[in-house]
Design an enzyme around this catalytic site. Structure first.
Site, mmCIF file in Angstrom:
data_model
loop_
_atom_site.group_PDB
_atom_site.id
_atom_site.type_symbol
_atom_site.label_atom_id
_atom_site.label_comp_id
_atom_site.label_asym_id
_atom_site.label_seq_id
_atom_site.Cartn_x
_atom_site.Cartn_y
_atom_site.Cartn_z
ATOM 1 N N GLY A 16 36.565 37.625 43.690
ATOM 2 C CA GLY A 16 36.854 38.896 43.525
ATOM 3 C C GLY A 16 36.401 39.599 45.054
ATOM 4 O O GLY A 16 35.919 39.145 45.645
ATOM 5 N N THR A 17 36.990 40.916 45.045
ATOM 6 C CA THR A 17 36.595 41.821 46.492
ATOM 7 C C THR A 17 34.951 41.921 46.477
ATOM 8 O O THR A 17 34.635 41.769 47.519
ATOM 9 C CB THR A 17 37.201 43.273 46.177
ATOM 10 N N VAL A 18 34.484 42.249 45.444
ATOM 11 C CA VAL A 18 33.081 42.476 45.591
ATOM 12 C C VAL A 18 32.292 41.352 45.857
ATOM 13 O O VAL A 18 31.258 40.928 46.518
ATOM 14 C CB VAL A 18 32.509 43.346 44.504
ATOM 15 N N SER A 40 36.422 33.117 37.046
ATOM 16 C CA SER A 40 37.170 32.677 35.925
ATOM 17 C C SER A 40 37.490 31.366 35.758
ATOM 18 O O SER A 40 37.237 30.335 36.420
ATOM 19 C CB SER A 40 38.523 33.418 35.870
ATOM 20 N N SER A 43 39.587 29.498 38.160
ATOM 21 C CA SER A 43 39.063 29.172 39.432
ATOM 22 C C SER A 43 37.904 27.954 39.191
ATOM 23 O O SER A 43 37.794 27.043 40.168
ATOM 24 C CB SER A 43 38.348 30.463 39.844
ATOM 25 N N LEU A 87 31.462 41.070 38.845
ATOM 26 C CA LEU A 87 32.303 40.964 37.957
ATOM 27 C C LEU A 87 33.144 42.091 37.718
ATOM 28 O O LEU A 87 32.505 43.369 37.626
ATOM 29 C CB LEU A 87 31.774 40.232 36.755
ATOM 30 N N ASP A 88 34.234 42.084 37.068
ATOM 31 C CA ASP A 88 35.141 43.214 36.613
ATOM 32 C C ASP A 88 34.322 43.829 35.302
ATOM 33 O O ASP A 88 33.735 42.942 34.505
ATOM 34 C CB ASP A 88 36.327 43.068 36.422
ATOM 35 N N CYS A 156 30.133 53.856 43.842
ATOM 36 C CA CYS A 156 30.144 53.783 45.160
ATOM 37 C C CYS A 156 30.009 55.360 45.642
ATOM 38 O O CYS A 156 29.267 55.666 46.610
ATOM 39 C CB CYS A 156 31.404 53.162 45.916
ATOM 40 N N GLY A 188 38.180 51.150 47.185
ATOM 41 C CA GLY A 188 37.372 51.449 46.031
ATOM 42 C C GLY A 188 38.039 50.965 44.752
ATOM 43 O O GLY A 188 37.255 50.821 43.754
ATOM 44 N N HIS A 258 33.850 56.018 52.068
ATOM 45 C CA HIS A 258 33.980 57.336 51.195
ATOM 46 C C HIS A 258 33.432 58.568 51.963
ATOM 47 O O HIS A 258 32.456 58.640 52.569
ATOM 48 C CB HIS A 258 33.300 57.278 49.913
#
Length: 371
Positions: A16-18, A40, A43, A87-88, A156, A188, A258
């Site tokens: 993921g992005t993070v 996941s 993957s 993780l989400d 954030c 974000g 931000h």
């Protein structure tokens, strides 16, 4: 300061992005070595370069390109001294809990445990004293834990504002009121993020749950720890001097960074002057930097003198995005002082905070384990 040894680390949510940002930052780290990647089930079993849709500006680090992605199960991470979670939120809760129960140290970017009364919510440039809650967090588990714990970093947008607020409270005492208006970057929202037809040539004056996060998290971070009649510690939520926070959050067509317009009222009368505020912000140094955390910024708060700074495109990558920038410090005719703050939401607002948190824990002996 270096611990003189290397520590194996794992990354959950690695595709993921993070998670990608964790990997990019950790690839060159002086004492953290990526040992395991989790994602996941779809993957798992693939080499990382085949499992990820890489969206960072540098290539996938060679050390992880061919590393096989694992499912997010503790047995694949047992050799790790530290586990970073990108993780989400919809899956983070149970997974992070399973890692804690497996005696692993979890540093999470997810929101799931931020409101837990025994989990420190740490912005590493502000409230490292809250690590003292970890022994109680371990002790309250049945059976009690010896090594496992969870530490979360903040939202954030919260991270951006609490750094200058902490500097001002250190110098001038409690803040009574704070009004915040955010202009938050589209990154974000994760990837693929906000639809282009919603954000191009537009501002969206609503981000679900964001205002509540800022208003609540600020109190936990800037507050202290109190001991109750039962002998247990509790986060006091700034109760010694109640702090009222009002936030209005907006999504703007900026990729990263931000920006927040902040007005504050101090309990102290008369309040400090704008020049005194500038000097206090410039003088503020975090304990994380003082003890030698390698990712902590030298200038916790960089104060701009120019009338038109900070700006996201020009200032978000200063110090690799690990500090915050403040400008336009001036008198407020409604409260006392107003200013503009900028923070890189994908650096100090996310992965960089977790990494500094883990560096601090290593240097303070809270976690161990040699590669």
């Amino acid at each position: 300061m270096s611990p003189g040894r290397q520590y194996k680390v794992g990354v959950l949510g690695a595709t993921g992005t993070v998670g990608q940002r964790f990997i990019a930052l950790l690839a060159e780290h002086p004492f953290f070595v990526i040992h395991a990647l989790g994602a996941s089930a779809r993957s798992a079993g693939k080499p990382y370069n085949k499992a990820v849709n890489w969206k960072q500006t540098q290539p996938i680090p060679s050390a992880v390109r061919e590393m096989i992605v694992q499912e997010c199960k503790p047995e694949h991470f047992q050799e790790c001294a530290v586990v970073f979670s990108g993780l989400d939120a919809d899956v983070a809760g149970d997974i992070e809990q399973s890692f804690r129960l497996a005696e692993l140290a979890v540093f999470s970017n997810a929101k799931n445990y931020r409101r837990d009364p025994h989990v420190p919510l740490i912005v590493p440039l502000v409230n490292t004293s809250h690590y003292s809650m970890i022994p109680q967090q371990r002790a309250l588990h049945q059976p009690p834990l010896k090594k496992g714990f969870i530490v979360t970093n903040a939202n954030c947008s919260t991270t951006a504002v609490v750094v200058p607020l902490a500097a001002l409270e250190r110098a001038f005492g409690p803040i009574e009121s704070c009004i915040i208006t955010t202009m938050q970057a589209i990154s974000g929202a994760g990837y693929p993020g906000v639809p282009s037809l919603d954000i191009v040539d537009n501002i969206v004056p609503y981000i679900s749950g964001e205002e509540e996060k800022i208003e609540w998290e600020t109190l936990k971070i800037l507050g202290g720890l109190a001991q109750g009649d039962d002998g247990l510690k509790a986060f006091d939520m700034h109760a010694k001097q109640p702090l009222r926070v009002s936030a209005s959050c907006n999504r703007v067509p900026v990729i990263e960074g931000h920006t927040e317009c902040v007005s504050v009222r101090f309990a102290r009368r008369p309040p400090p002057s704008p020049q005194q505020v500038r000097e206090a912000l410039q003088a503020y140094t975090s304990e994380a930097y003082t003890i030698g955390c390698p990712s902590a910024p030298r200038h916790t708060v960089f104060v701009h003198e120019e009338a038109d700074r900070p700006q996201p495109r020009l200032d978000r990558d200063y110090q690799s995005g690990a500090g915050v920038c403040v400008g336009r410090v001036r008198q407020c005719r409604v409260l006392d002082i107003k200013f503009v703050v900028l923070a890189n939401n994908v650096a100090i607002g996310a992965a960089t905070s977790s990494i500094i948190n883990a560096e601090y824990a290593v240097l303070k002996g809270i976690v161990g384990g040699q590669a």
